[in-house]
Design a protein around this motif. Sequence first.
Motif, PDB file in Angstrom:
ATOM      1  N   GLN A 121      45.882  38.610  34.081  1.00 53.11           N
ATOM      2  CA  GLN A 121      45.913  39.538  35.221  1.00 53.11           C
ATOM      3  C   GLN A 121      44.584  39.513  35.968  1.00 53.11           C
ATOM      4  OE1 GLN A 121      47.589  43.403  34.278  1.00 53.11           O
ATOM      5  NE2 GLN A 121      46.199  44.415  35.709  1.00 53.11           N
ATOM      6  N   ALA A 122      43.480  39.490  35.232  1.00 51.86           N
ATOM      7  CA  ALA A 122      42.155  39.457  35.856  1.00 51.86           C
ATOM      8  C   ALA A 122      41.936  38.153  36.611  1.00 51.86           C
ATOM      9  CB  ALA A 122      41.068  39.647  34.790  1.00 51.86           C
ATOM     10  N   VAL A 123      42.338  37.034  36.031  1.00 47.70           N
ATOM     11  CA  VAL A 123      42.200  35.743  36.713  1.00 47.70           C
ATOM     12  C   VAL A 123      43.057  35.712  37.979  1.00 47.70           C
ATOM     13  CG1 VAL A 123      42.630  33.253  36.494  1.00 47.70           C
ATOM     14  CG2 VAL A 123      41.498  34.493  34.634  1.00 47.70           C
ATOM     15  N   ALA A 124      44.269  36.239  37.898  1.00 45.90           N
ATOM     16  CA  ALA A 124      45.148  36.293  39.073  1.00 45.90           C
ATOM     17  C   ALA A 124      44.558  37.163  40.173  1.00 45.90           C
ATOM     18  CB  ALA A 124      46.532  36.813  38.670  1.00 45.90           C
ATOM     19  N   ALA A 125      43.754  38.161  39.799  1.00 44.14           N
ATOM     20  CA  ALA A 125      43.133  39.062  40.770  1.00 44.14           C
ATOM     21  C   ALA A 125      41.860  38.484  41.381  1.00 44.14           C
ATOM     22  CB  ALA A 125      42.823  40.405  40.116  1.00 44.14           C
ATOM     23  N   GLY A 126      41.400  37.328  40.873  1.00 43.34           N
ATOM     24  CA  GLY A 126      40.221  36.700  41.460  1.00 43.34           C
ATOM     25  C   GLY A 126      39.056  36.472  40.518  1.00 43.34           C
ATOM     26  N   ALA A 127      39.199  36.815  39.246  1.00 37.53           N
ATOM     27  CA  ALA A 127      38.138  36.538  38.278  1.00 37.53           C
ATOM     28  C   ALA A 127      38.110  35.040  37.983  1.00 37.53           C
ATOM     29  CB  ALA A 127      38.385  37.317  36.986  1.00 37.53           C
ATOM     30  N   THR A 128      36.961  34.566  37.527  1.00 40.34           N
ATOM     31  CA  THR A 128      36.799  33.164  37.152  1.00 40.34           C
ATOM     32  C   THR A 128      36.864  33.038  35.639  1.00 40.34           C
ATOM     33  OG1 THR A 128      35.376  32.785  39.060  1.00 40.34           O
ATOM     34  CG2 THR A 128      35.240  31.170  37.272  1.00 40.34           C
ATOM     35  N   GLU A 129      37.738  32.175  35.150  1.00 40.36           N
ATOM     36  CA  GLU A 129      37.832  31.942  33.710  1.00 40.36           C
ATOM     37  C   GLU A 129      36.614  31.165  33.251  1.00 40.36           C
ATOM     38  OE1 GLU A 129      40.331  28.987  30.927  1.00 40.36           O
ATOM     39  OE2 GLU A 129      41.592  30.417  32.015  1.00 40.36           O
ATOM     40  N   LEU A 130      35.889  31.702  32.274  1.00 45.72           N
ATOM     41  CA  LEU A 130      34.737  31.016  31.697  1.00 45.72           C
ATOM     42  C   LEU A 130      35.088  30.406  30.349  1.00 45.72           C
ATOM     43  CD1 LEU A 130      31.959  33.618  32.573  1.00 45.72           C
ATOM     44  CD2 LEU A 130      32.550  31.521  33.812  1.00 45.72           C
ATOM     45  N   VAL A 131      35.791  31.178  29.521  1.00 43.97           N
ATOM     46  CA  VAL A 131      36.250  30.709  28.215  1.00 43.97           C
ATOM     47  C   VAL A 131      37.686  31.205  28.062  1.00 43.97           C
ATOM     48  CG1 VAL A 131      35.905  30.824  25.711  1.00 43.97           C
ATOM     49  CG2 VAL A 131      33.915  30.873  27.243  1.00 43.97           C
ATOM     50  N   PRO A 132      38.643  30.309  27.828  1.00 44.17           N
ATOM     51  CA  PRO A 132      40.030  30.762  27.683  1.00 44.17           C
ATOM     52  C   PRO A 132      40.198  31.631  26.440  1.00 44.17           C
ATOM     53  CG  PRO A 132      39.841  28.455  27.058  1.00 44.17           C
ATOM     54  CD  PRO A 132      38.499  28.872  27.612  1.00 44.17           C
ATOM     55  N   ARG A 137      40.596  37.493  18.800  1.00 49.41           N
ATOM     56  CA  ARG A 137      41.341  36.771  19.824  1.00 49.41           C
ATOM     57  C   ARG A 137      40.670  37.212  21.111  1.00 49.41           C
ATOM     58  NH1 ARG A 137      44.731  33.260  20.840  1.00 49.41           N
ATOM     59  NH2 ARG A 137      46.042  33.273  22.692  1.00 49.41           N
ATOM     60  N   ILE A 138      39.963  36.293  21.781  1.00 50.89           N
ATOM     61  CA  ILE A 138      39.076  36.712  22.864  1.00 50.89           C
ATOM     62  C   ILE A 138      38.845  35.584  23.857  1.00 50.89           C
ATOM     63  CG2 ILE A 138      36.925  36.093  21.683  1.00 50.89           C
ATOM     64  CD1 ILE A 138      35.903  38.944  22.632  1.00 50.89           C
ATOM     65  N   GLY A 139      38.626  35.957  25.107  1.00 44.40           N
ATOM     66  CA  GLY A 139      38.252  35.025  26.166  1.00 44.40           C
ATOM     67  C   GLY A 139      37.242  35.696  27.072  1.00 44.40           C
ATOM     68  N   ARG A 140      36.622  34.925  27.972  1.00 50.68           N
ATOM     69  CA  ARG A 140      35.594  35.502  28.858  1.00 50.68           C
ATOM     70  C   ARG A 140      35.861  35.115  30.301  1.00 50.68           C
ATOM     71  NH1 ARG A 140      29.482  33.975  29.269  1.00 50.68           N
ATOM     72  NH2 ARG A 140      30.087  32.573  27.614  1.00 50.68           N
ATOM     73  N   ILE A 141      35.696  36.093  31.190  1.00 52.82           N
ATOM     74  CA  ILE A 141      35.809  35.896  32.634  1.00 52.82           C
ATOM     75  C   ILE A 141      34.532  36.385  33.314  1.00 52.82           C
ATOM     76  CG2 ILE A 141      38.335  36.049  32.730  1.00 52.82           C
ATOM     77  CD1 ILE A 141      37.055  38.986  34.143  1.00 52.82           C
ATOM     78  N   ALA A 142      34.332  35.921  34.536  1.00 54.94           N
ATOM     79  CA  ALA A 142      33.298  36.479  35.415  1.00 54.94           C
ATOM     80  C   ALA A 142      34.032  37.157  36.556  1.00 54.94           C
ATOM     81  CB  ALA A 142      32.378  35.384  35.939  1.00 54.94           C
ATOM     82  N   ASP A 143      33.652  38.389  36.848  1.00 57.21           N
ATOM     83  CA  ASP A 143      34.279  39.054  37.988  1.00 57.21           C
ATOM     84  C   ASP A 143      33.623  38.566  39.276  1.00 57.21           C
ATOM     85  OD1 ASP A 143      31.987  40.685  38.587  1.00 57.21           O
ATOM     86  OD2 ASP A 143      32.704  42.286  37.277  1.00 57.21           O
ATOM     87  N   PRO A 144      34.191  38.888  40.436  1.00 56.86           N
ATOM     88  CA  PRO A 144      33.625  38.397  41.698  1.00 56.86           C
ATOM     89  C   PRO A 144      32.222  38.922  42.008  1.00 56.86           C
ATOM     90  CG  PRO A 144      35.892  39.123  42.026  1.00 56.86           C
ATOM     91  CD  PRO A 144      35.469  39.555  40.639  1.00 56.86           C
ATOM     92  N   PHE A 145      31.723  39.849  41.190  1.00 56.01           N
ATOM     93  CA  PHE A 145      30.419  40.461  41.432  1.00 56.01           C
ATOM     94  C   PHE A 145      29.343  39.947  40.483  1.00 56.01           C
ATOM     95  CE2 PHE A 145      34.030  43.036  42.402  1.00 56.01           C
ATOM     96  CZ  PHE A 145      33.898  43.154  43.777  1.00 56.01           C
ATOM     97  N   GLY A 146      29.712  38.975  39.630  1.00 55.06           N
ATOM     98  CA  GLY A 146      28.750  38.328  38.750  1.00 55.06           C
ATOM     99  C   GLY A 146      28.666  38.887  37.347  1.00 55.06           C
ATOM    100  N   HIS A 147      29.459  39.907  37.019  1.00 55.52           N
ATOM    101  CA  HIS A 147      29.440  40.483  35.672  1.00 55.52           C
ATOM    102  C   HIS A 147      30.438  39.749  34.783  1.00 55.52           C
ATOM    103  CE1 HIS A 147      26.910  43.649  37.179  1.00 55.52           C
ATOM    104  NE2 HIS A 147      27.782  43.897  38.135  1.00 55.52           N
ATOM    105  N   HIS A 148      30.076  39.568  33.520  1.00 56.25           N
ATOM    106  CA  HIS A 148      30.927  38.872  32.564  1.00 56.25           C
ATOM    107  C   HIS A 148      31.653  39.871  31.669  1.00 56.25           C
ATOM    108  CE1 HIS A 148      28.818  34.715  32.775  1.00 56.25           C
ATOM    109  NE2 HIS A 148      28.910  35.279  33.958  1.00 56.25           N
ATOM    110  N   TRP A 149      32.933  39.587  31.437  1.00 58.19           N
ATOM    111  CA  TRP A 149      33.787  40.439  30.620  1.00 58.19           C
ATOM    112  C   TRP A 149      34.417  39.593  29.515  1.00 58.19           C
ATOM    113  CZ3 TRP A 149      34.844  45.638  31.992  1.00 58.19           C
ATOM    114  CH2 TRP A 149      34.333  46.035  33.245  1.00 58.19           C
ATOM    115  N   GLU A 150      34.173  39.964  28.266  1.00 60.04           N
ATOM    116  CA  GLU A 150      34.902  39.416  27.132  1.00 60.04           C
ATOM    117  C   GLU A 150      36.142  40.299  27.011  1.00 60.04           C
ATOM    118  OE1 GLU A 150      33.803  36.951  24.920  1.00 60.04           O
ATOM    119  OE2 GLU A 150      31.761  36.727  25.655  1.00 60.04           O
ATOM    120  N   ILE A 151      37.324  39.704  26.999  1.00 67.58           N
ATOM    121  CA  ILE A 151      38.564  40.468  26.867  1.00 67.58           C
ATOM    122  C   ILE A 151      39.218  40.029  25.569  1.00 67.58           C
ATOM    123  CG2 ILE A 151      40.810  41.013  27.886  1.00 67.58           C
ATOM    124  CD1 ILE A 151      39.565  40.233  30.621  1.00 67.58           C
TER     125      ILE A 151
END
Length: 126
Positions: free
Chosen positions: A86-97, A105-119
Amino acid sequence: MGQATIAPWLAVSDAGKALRFYQTAFGAAELYRLEEEEGTVIIAEMSVQGASFWIQKDPEASPRPDTNGAVRMILVVDEPDSLFDQAVAAGATELVPVQEGHGWRIGRIADPFGHHWEIGKRLEQN
């Protein structure tokens, strides 16, 4: 002794745009909003499934989206795969699937503002 919580406070270049992104990407609820006189969002408190964080319009302090992120957070949810997608579809960048390792069970994205989120979520131990 009382209970304490910690809520990240994220500097973003455009708080209104960030508020809409987090609502779309994470299903975040808006708990509080402070606007300038012309209606521009300057501060907002958000919550993702009960986990709170704040955003503030501060273009000078906001990390650039092409950096390693000023803040890296772990967002623990029941279904990390669907929220990650959902986050990737909204415009986040996948960093680690999303994958399994080290009891998570975890992956990491960067939001469009430069913050990284482990989900992710912890895996049950046998």
